[in-house]
Design a protein around this motif. Structure first.
Motif, PDB file in Angstrom:
ATOM      1  N   GLY A  53      -1.312   8.754 -13.759  1.00  0.00           N
ATOM      2  CA  GLY A  53      -2.619   8.163 -13.530  1.00  0.00           C
ATOM      3  C   GLY A  53      -2.601   7.308 -12.289  1.00  0.00           C
ATOM      4  N   ALA A  54      -3.569   6.465 -12.166  1.00  0.00           N
ATOM      5  CA  ALA A  54      -3.648   5.609 -10.998  1.00  0.00           C
ATOM      6  C   ALA A  54      -2.418   4.741 -10.906  1.00  0.00           C
ATOM      7  CB  ALA A  54      -4.897   4.716 -11.088  1.00  0.00           C
ATOM      8  N   PRO A  55      -1.835   4.565  -9.696  1.00  0.00           N
ATOM      9  CA  PRO A  55      -0.636   3.759  -9.528  1.00  0.00           C
ATOM     10  C   PRO A  55      -0.858   2.332  -9.990  1.00  0.00           C
ATOM     11  CG  PRO A  55      -1.097   5.041  -7.550  1.00  0.00           C
ATOM     12  CD  PRO A  55      -2.269   5.192  -8.456  1.00  0.00           C
ATOM     13  N   ALA A  56       0.235   1.726 -10.437  1.00  0.00           N
ATOM     14  CA  ALA A  56       0.149   0.359 -10.937  1.00  0.00           C
ATOM     15  C   ALA A  56      -0.343  -0.596  -9.866  1.00  0.00           C
ATOM     16  CB  ALA A  56       1.508  -0.093 -11.457  1.00  0.00           C
ATOM     17  N   ALA A  57      -0.156  -0.215  -8.579  1.00  0.00           N
ATOM     18  CA  ALA A  57      -0.582  -1.097  -7.500  1.00  0.00           C
ATOM     19  C   ALA A  57      -2.090  -1.225  -7.460  1.00  0.00           C
ATOM     20  CB  ALA A  57      -0.070  -0.567  -6.162  1.00  0.00           C
ATOM     21  N   THR A 105      -5.505 -14.451  -6.317  1.00  0.00           N
ATOM     22  CA  THR A 105      -5.435 -14.867  -4.916  1.00  0.00           C
ATOM     23  C   THR A 105      -4.514 -13.927  -4.174  1.00  0.00           C
ATOM     24  OG1 THR A 105      -3.549 -16.294  -5.324  1.00  0.00           O
ATOM     25  CG2 THR A 105      -5.743 -17.274  -5.602  1.00  0.00           C
ATOM     26  N   ALA A 106      -4.506 -14.017  -2.868  1.00  0.00           N
ATOM     27  CA  ALA A 106      -3.623 -13.168  -2.062  1.00  0.00           C
ATOM     28  C   ALA A 106      -2.173 -13.430  -2.404  1.00  0.00           C
ATOM     29  CB  ALA A 106      -3.870 -13.438  -0.572  1.00  0.00           C
ATOM     30  N   GLU A 107      -1.846 -14.682  -2.730  1.00  0.00           N
ATOM     31  CA  GLU A 107      -0.463 -15.009  -3.086  1.00  0.00           C
ATOM     32  C   GLU A 107      -0.071 -14.362  -4.395  1.00  0.00           C
ATOM     33  OE1 GLU A 107       2.316 -18.957  -3.903  1.00  0.00           O
ATOM     34  OE2 GLU A 107       0.249 -19.149  -3.198  1.00  0.00           O
ATOM     35  N   ASP A 108      -1.005 -14.320  -5.368  1.00  0.00           N
ATOM     36  CA  ASP A 108      -0.731 -13.663  -6.638  1.00  0.00           C
ATOM     37  C   ASP A 108      -0.490 -12.189  -6.447  1.00  0.00           C
ATOM     38  OD1 ASP A 108      -3.123 -15.705  -8.470  1.00  0.00           O
ATOM     39  OD2 ASP A 108      -0.977 -16.003  -8.042  1.00  0.00           O
ATOM     40  N   ASP A 109      -1.260 -11.566  -5.526  1.00  0.00           N
ATOM     41  CA  ASP A 109      -1.074 -10.144  -5.246  1.00  0.00           C
ATOM     42  C   ASP A 109       0.325  -9.884  -4.729  1.00  0.00           C
ATOM     43  OD1 ASP A 109      -3.530  -9.377  -6.077  1.00  0.00           O
ATOM     44  OD2 ASP A 109      -4.456  -9.414  -4.082  1.00  0.00           O
ATOM     45  N   ASP A 110       0.791 -10.758  -3.844  1.00  0.00           N
ATOM     46  CA  ASP A 110       2.136 -10.584  -3.290  1.00  0.00           C
ATOM     47  C   ASP A 110       3.180 -10.657  -4.384  1.00  0.00           C
ATOM     48  OD1 ASP A 110       1.547 -12.325  -0.137  1.00  0.00           O
ATOM     49  OD2 ASP A 110       1.109 -10.278  -0.783  1.00  0.00           O
ATOM     50  N   ASP A 111       2.990 -11.574  -5.327  1.00  0.00           N
ATOM     51  CA  ASP A 111       3.948 -11.703  -6.429  1.00  0.00           C
ATOM     52  C   ASP A 111       3.939 -10.467  -7.310  1.00  0.00           C
ATOM     53  OD1 ASP A 111       4.658 -14.171  -5.553  1.00  0.00           O
ATOM     54  OD2 ASP A 111       3.300 -15.272  -6.900  1.00  0.00           O
ATOM     55  N   ASP A 112       2.729  -9.944  -7.602  1.00  0.00           N
ATOM     56  CA  ASP A 112       2.611  -8.769  -8.471  1.00  0.00           C
ATOM     57  C   ASP A 112       3.255  -7.548  -7.854  1.00  0.00           C
ATOM     58  OD1 ASP A 112      -0.733  -9.626  -9.642  1.00  0.00           O
ATOM     59  OD2 ASP A 112       1.270 -10.291 -10.279  1.00  0.00           O
ATOM     60  N   MET A 113       3.171  -7.426  -6.519  1.00  0.00           N
ATOM     61  CA  MET A 113       3.669  -6.233  -5.845  1.00  0.00           C
ATOM     62  C   MET A 113       5.038  -6.443  -5.211  1.00  0.00           C
ATOM     63  SD  MET A 113       1.635  -3.827  -6.336  1.00  0.00           S
ATOM     64  CE  MET A 113       2.404  -2.727  -5.169  1.00  0.00           C
ATOM     65  N   ASP A 114       5.702  -7.546  -5.530  1.00  0.00           N
ATOM     66  CA  ASP A 114       7.009  -7.820  -4.934  1.00  0.00           C
ATOM     67  C   ASP A 114       8.014  -6.776  -5.412  1.00  0.00           C
ATOM     68  OD1 ASP A 114       9.252  -8.806  -3.828  1.00  0.00           O
ATOM     69  OD2 ASP A 114       9.174 -10.780  -4.802  1.00  0.00           O
ATOM     70  N   LEU A 115       8.424  -5.911  -4.466  1.00  0.00           N
ATOM     71  CA  LEU A 115       9.346  -4.833  -4.827  1.00  0.00           C
ATOM     72  C   LEU A 115      10.726  -5.352  -5.178  1.00  0.00           C
ATOM     73  CD1 LEU A 115       8.405  -2.203  -2.108  1.00  0.00           C
ATOM     74  CD2 LEU A 115       7.527  -2.443  -4.424  1.00  0.00           C
ATOM     75  N   VAL A 136       0.843  -1.204   0.000  1.00  0.00           N
ATOM     76  CA  VAL A 136       0.000   0.000   0.000  1.00  0.00           C
ATOM     77  C   VAL A 136       0.872   1.246   0.000  1.00  0.00           C
ATOM     78  CG1 VAL A 136      -1.763   1.276   1.277  1.00  0.00           C
ATOM     79  CG2 VAL A 136      -1.875  -1.222   1.157  1.00  0.00           C
ATOM     80  N   TYR A 137       1.964   1.219   0.773  1.00  0.00           N
ATOM     81  CA  TYR A 137       2.873   2.364   0.861  1.00  0.00           C
ATOM     82  C   TYR A 137       3.431   2.740  -0.507  1.00  0.00           C
ATOM     83  CZ  TYR A 137       6.967   5.050   2.467  1.00  0.00           C
ATOM     84  OH  TYR A 137       7.919   6.032   2.661  1.00  0.00           O
ATOM     85  N   SER A 138       3.730   1.726  -1.327  1.00  0.00           N
ATOM     86  CA  SER A 138       4.298   1.986  -2.648  1.00  0.00           C
ATOM     87  C   SER A 138       3.287   2.640  -3.592  1.00  0.00           C
ATOM     88  CB  SER A 138       4.819   0.690  -3.272  1.00  0.00           C
ATOM     89  OG  SER A 138       3.744  -0.179  -3.571  1.00  0.00           O
ATOM     90  N   ALA A 139       1.990   2.518  -3.250  1.00  0.00           N
ATOM     91  CA  ALA A 139       0.952   3.090  -4.111  1.00  0.00           C
ATOM     92  C   ALA A 139       0.537   4.498  -3.679  1.00  0.00           C
ATOM     93  CB  ALA A 139      -0.272   2.182  -4.118  1.00  0.00           C
ATOM     94  N   VAL A 140       0.988   4.932  -2.509  1.00  0.00           N
ATOM     95  CA  VAL A 140       0.672   6.288  -2.026  1.00  0.00           C
ATOM     96  C   VAL A 140       1.804   7.211  -2.453  1.00  0.00           C
ATOM     97  CG1 VAL A 140       0.223   7.718   0.007  1.00  0.00           C
ATOM     98  CG2 VAL A 140      -0.614   5.358  -0.070  1.00  0.00           C
TER      99      VAL A 140
END
Length: 254
Positions: free
Chosen positions: A110-114, A125-135, A67-71
Motif C-alpha cells: 500500500g502507500a509507503p509509510a512515509a 512540525t517540520a522537526e517532528d517529520d524529520d524524527d519520524d523519517m529518520d532512517l 522523499v527518496y525512501s518513499a519512492v
C-alpha cells in the motif's frame, strides 16, 4: 542556497493531491507528498522538481532522503524531473554506501509509510517529520522486543544443538531359568520417556539354562539418566518381577 532562499522555497508549495499551503502548525511550510507509489503522486513530485535539482533547492538535504525512501523505484521517462532527481540521489547515496547491494523490490504494498495522512501532517512540525523519517533513528520498543525474542530463540536453538546423544548396550538379567524372557523384553520396552529410543535385542546364554537379554538403546544426554532409568524404572516394581538386574556393557557418545 542561503537560509532565506531555502525558507522561501519551502513556503511555495504543499503537495497533497495538488498544490496547497498550510501554516497552521508551523511558521515554515512543509512539503507533503502523498501516494508516491502511484502515477498521481509521481506527477506531483515531477511538477515540484521542475526547475529544481533537489526537493528543497540546489543541494541534497534530508528532505530528499525522506522523499527518496518513499519512492519504490526510479520513475519512468514519463516523469523526467523526478527520474533525473532519483538518479542523482541514488548516485550520492551509493558513494556513501560502497558495499555491493543485492537489490530489493516491494510488491503488493500500500502507500509507503512515509506518506502519512494529511491531518497528521498538519498537526506535525517540520522537526517532528524529520524524527519520524529518520532512517538512522533509535529502535522502537517493538523493535527492541523483537530483537530480544530473536536472540532468546537463537540461544535456545544453540542449547538444543549442543545436547549430545549416547549409544548404550545394556545387559538385562532374569531371576532364573523359569523367567519368561518375552515378558522380560516387553517390560523393558514398556519404559517410554522423552529422549529414550530402544534398539535391537537378543538373548545370550549364560549357563544352567539361564539366558540374559542384551539390548541397544539411544539416549539424549540432557534428558535421560541411565542410572535413574535402571534404578527407578527397570529394576523397580512392577518390572522387577522379571528383571533381576541391569548392567551397562558399552557406553559410547554419538
Amino acid at each position: 542556497m542561503n537560509v532565506g532562499a531555502h525558507r522561501e522555497a519551502k513556503k511555495k508549495l504543499l503537495l497533497h493531491h495538488g498544490a496547497s499551503t498550510d501554516r497552521e502548525s508551523s511558521d515554515e511550510a512543509v512539503f507533503v507528498f502523498k501516494d508516491l507509489h502511484t502515477e498521481t503522486g509521481l506527477k506531483s513530485l515531477d511538477d515540484h522538481l521542475s526547475g529544481k535539482s533537489y526537493v528543497s533547492g540546489d543541494e541534497l538535504t534530508k528532505d530528499d532522503i525522506k522523499v527518496y525512501s518513499a519512492v519504490l523505484e526510479k520513475p519512468s521517462d514519463s516523469f523526467p524531473n523526478a527520474s533525473k532527481w532519483y538518479e542523482s540521489v541514488s548516485q550520492q547515496l551509493a558513494a556513501s554506501f560502497p558495499g555491493q547491494a543485492a537489490g530489493v523490490r516491494f510488491s503488493s504494498q500500500g502507500a509507503p509509510a512515509a506518506s502519512a495522512p494529511a491531518e497528521e501532517k498538519k498537526e506535525a512540525t517540520a522537526e517532528d517529520d524529520d524524527d519520524d523519517m529518520d532512517l538512522f533513528g533509535d529502535e522502537t520498543e517493538e523493535e527492541k522486543k523483537a530483537a530480544e525474542e530473536r536472540e532468546a530463540a537463537k540461544k535456545a536453538s544453540g542449547k538444543k544443538k549442543e545436547s549430545g546423544k549416547s549409544s548404550i548396550l545394556l545387559d538385562v538379567k532374569p531371576w532364573d531359568d523359569e523367567t519368561d524372557m518375552q515378558k522380560l523384553e516387553e517390560a523393558v520396552r514398556s519404559v517410554q520417556m522423552e529422549g529414550l529410543t530402544w534398539g535391537a535385542s537378543k538373548l545370550v546364554p549364560v549357563g544352567y539354562g539361564i539366558k540374559k537379554m542384551t539390548i541397544m538403546m539411544t539416549i539424549v544426554d540432557d534428558l535421560v539418566s541411565v542410572d535413574n532409568l535402571i534404578e527407578d524404572y527397570l529394576t523397580a516394581e512392577p518390572r522387577n518381577e522379571y528383571i533381576q538386574s541391569c548392567d551397562i556393557v558399552a557406553f559410547n557418545k554419538i
